[in-house]
Design a protein around this motif. Structure first.
Motif, mmCIF file in Angstrom:
data_model
loop_
_atom_site.group_PDB
_atom_site.id
_atom_site.type_symbol
_atom_site.label_atom_id
_atom_site.label_comp_id
_atom_site.label_asym_id
_atom_site.label_seq_id
_atom_site.Cartn_x
_atom_site.Cartn_y
_atom_site.Cartn_z
ATOM 1 N N ASP A 71 -36.820 99.258 21.270
ATOM 2 C CA ASP A 71 -36.275 98.667 22.487
ATOM 3 C C ASP A 71 -35.686 97.294 22.158
ATOM 4 O O ASP A 71 -36.377 96.279 22.213
ATOM 5 C CB ASP A 71 -37.371 98.558 23.552
ATOM 6 C CG ASP A 71 -36.846 98.115 24.901
ATOM 7 O OD1 ASP A 71 -35.725 97.555 24.979
ATOM 8 O OD2 ASP A 71 -37.562 98.322 25.897
ATOM 9 N N VAL A 72 -34.406 97.282 21.805
ATOM 10 C CA VAL A 72 -33.761 96.045 21.385
ATOM 11 C C VAL A 72 -33.631 95.057 22.542
ATOM 12 O O VAL A 72 -33.685 93.842 22.337
ATOM 13 C CB VAL A 72 -32.403 96.319 20.708
ATOM 14 C CG1 VAL A 72 -31.344 96.768 21.704
ATOM 15 C CG2 VAL A 72 -31.937 95.123 19.903
ATOM 16 N N ASP A 73 -33.488 95.552 23.768
ATOM 17 C CA ASP A 73 -33.399 94.650 24.922
ATOM 18 C C ASP A 73 -34.699 93.874 25.103
ATOM 19 O O ASP A 73 -34.683 92.666 25.354
ATOM 20 C CB ASP A 73 -33.057 95.442 26.182
ATOM 21 C CG ASP A 73 -31.694 96.106 26.093
ATOM 22 O OD1 ASP A 73 -30.713 95.431 25.737
ATOM 23 O OD2 ASP A 73 -31.621 97.316 26.358
ATOM 24 N N ALA A 74 -35.836 94.560 24.972
ATOM 25 C CA ALA A 74 -37.133 93.893 25.084
ATOM 26 C C ALA A 74 -37.344 92.915 23.927
ATOM 27 O O ALA A 74 -37.875 91.818 24.128
ATOM 28 C CB ALA A 74 -38.264 94.929 25.110
ATOM 29 N N ALA A 75 -36.921 93.295 22.733
ATOM 30 C CA ALA A 75 -37.055 92.409 21.567
ATOM 31 C C ALA A 75 -36.234 91.136 21.767
ATOM 32 O O ALA A 75 -36.692 90.031 21.454
ATOM 33 C CB ALA A 75 -36.615 93.139 20.301
ATOM 34 N N TYR A 76 -35.031 91.297 22.293
ATOM 35 C CA TYR A 76 -34.168 90.148 22.552
ATOM 36 C C TYR A 76 -34.795 89.232 23.608
ATOM 37 O O TYR A 76 -34.882 88.011 23.410
ATOM 38 C CB TYR A 76 -32.789 90.625 23.003
ATOM 39 C CG TYR A 76 -31.821 89.507 23.281
ATOM 40 C CD1 TYR A 76 -31.181 88.850 22.230
ATOM 41 C CD2 TYR A 76 -31.560 89.093 24.576
ATOM 42 C CE1 TYR A 76 -30.296 87.819 22.473
ATOM 43 C CE2 TYR A 76 -30.674 88.056 24.829
ATOM 44 C CZ TYR A 76 -30.048 87.424 23.773
ATOM 45 O OH TYR A 76 -29.174 86.391 24.018
ATOM 46 N N ALA A 77 -35.240 89.808 24.711
ATOM 47 C CA ALA A 77 -35.851 89.023 25.783
ATOM 48 C C ALA A 77 -37.077 88.265 25.273
ATOM 49 O O ALA A 77 -37.285 87.093 25.628
ATOM 50 C CB ALA A 77 -36.223 89.935 26.953
ATOM 51 N N ASP A 78 -37.880 88.907 24.435
ATOM 52 C CA ASP A 78 -39.073 88.267 23.890
ATOM 53 C C ASP A 78 -38.700 87.112 22.965
ATOM 54 O O ASP A 78 -39.309 86.046 23.008
ATOM 55 C CB ASP A 78 -39.927 89.307 23.149
ATOM 56 C CG ASP A 78 -41.304 88.786 22.786
ATOM 57 O OD1 ASP A 78 -41.803 87.846 23.445
ATOM 58 O OD2 ASP A 78 -41.894 89.330 21.827
ATOM 59 N N ALA A 79 -37.681 87.307 22.114
ATOM 60 C CA ALA A 79 -37.241 86.239 21.204
ATOM 61 C C ALA A 79 -36.737 85.031 21.985
ATOM 62 O O ALA A 79 -37.058 83.884 21.655
ATOM 63 C CB ALA A 79 -36.161 86.764 20.264
ATOM 64 N N VAL A 80 -35.956 85.282 23.034
ATOM 65 C CA VAL A 80 -35.449 84.191 23.878
ATOM 66 C C VAL A 80 -36.600 83.483 24.586
ATOM 67 O O VAL A 80 -36.666 82.249 24.605
ATOM 68 C CB VAL A 80 -34.411 84.733 24.885
ATOM 69 C CG1 VAL A 80 -34.054 83.679 25.922
ATOM 70 C CG2 VAL A 80 -33.160 85.222 24.155
ATOM 71 N N ALA A 81 -37.541 84.248 25.145
ATOM 72 C CA ALA A 81 -38.681 83.656 25.851
ATOM 73 C C ALA A 81 -39.523 82.788 24.930
ATOM 74 O O ALA A 81 -40.088 81.781 25.369
ATOM 75 C CB ALA A 81 -39.537 84.766 26.469
ATOM 76 N N ARG A 82 -39.591 83.158 23.675
ATOM 77 C CA ARG A 82 -40.371 82.382 22.704
ATOM 78 C C ARG A 82 -39.612 81.177 22.158
ATOM 79 O O ARG A 82 -40.156 80.376 21.410
ATOM 80 C CB ARG A 82 -40.805 83.277 21.550
ATOM 81 C CG ARG A 82 -41.824 84.331 21.941
ATOM 82 C CD ARG A 82 -42.043 85.322 20.800
ATOM 83 N NE ARG A 82 -42.951 86.366 21.177
ATOM 84 C CZ ARG A 82 -44.255 86.373 20.874
ATOM 85 N NH1 ARG A 82 -44.782 85.370 20.195
ATOM 86 N NH2 ARG A 82 -45.017 87.376 21.256
ATOM 87 N N GLY A 83 -38.328 81.067 22.495
ATOM 88 C CA GLY A 83 -37.532 79.926 22.065
ATOM 89 C C GLY A 83 -36.967 80.045 20.661
ATOM 90 O O GLY A 83 -36.519 79.046 20.091
ATOM 91 N N TYR A 84 -36.948 81.252 20.106
ATOM 92 C CA TYR A 84 -36.384 81.436 18.771
ATOM 93 C C TYR A 84 -34.864 81.319 18.825
ATOM 94 O O TYR A 84 -34.230 81.681 19.824
ATOM 95 C CB TYR A 84 -36.774 82.795 18.193
ATOM 96 C CG TYR A 84 -38.264 82.958 17.952
ATOM 97 C CD1 TYR A 84 -39.039 81.914 17.476
ATOM 98 C CD2 TYR A 84 -38.876 84.168 18.211
ATOM 99 C CE1 TYR A 84 -40.398 82.068 17.265
ATOM 100 C CE2 TYR A 84 -40.243 84.333 17.996
ATOM 101 C CZ TYR A 84 -40.994 83.283 17.524
ATOM 102 O OH TYR A 84 -42.332 83.439 17.322
#
Length: 117
Positions: A71-84
């Protein structure tokens, strides 16, 4: 998001010149694909593989590994939420994958990708 595969992205100056070493010496005989700037070679018996990359066709930098996820959308959202740091935005590429590049805290750039079928 679940990681389903991690593939090394080895930087080479010319895929055609490098091919013999990786196919003849290492026995990675199955060329899964070759886009001219990236090609994946696989051992048909074990399934292990690697990608040879000259220069990424659409991104400003090259990744050190490609991380396939379910799930690339979830991976992207998680990376953004973590501030990466997102190095290459979430993009559906013309060759059929959706991906983004994220910089790990240690500086390595990862290509996070999903093959949508």
């Amino acid at each position: 998001m679940r990681v389903t595969e991690i593939i090394a992205d080895l930087h080479v100056s010319d895929i055609e010149t490098a091919r013999d070493f990786y196919t003849d010496y290492l026995g990675l005989s199955a060329e899964e694909f070759n886009l001219g700037w990236v090609a994946r070679f696989t051992d048909p018996r074990s399934g292990v593989n690697l990608q040879l990359v000259t220069r990424d066709a659409t991104a400003v930098t090259d990744p050190v590994v490609s991380v396939r996820v379910d799930d690339v959308d979830a991976a992207y959202a998680d990376a953004v939420a973590r501030g990466y740091e997102i190095v290459h935005p979430l993009t559906t590429e013309e060759w059929g994958v959706t991906r983004f590049f994220v910089r790990a805290p240690d500086g390595n750039v990862l290509n996070v990708v999903q093959h949508r079928t």
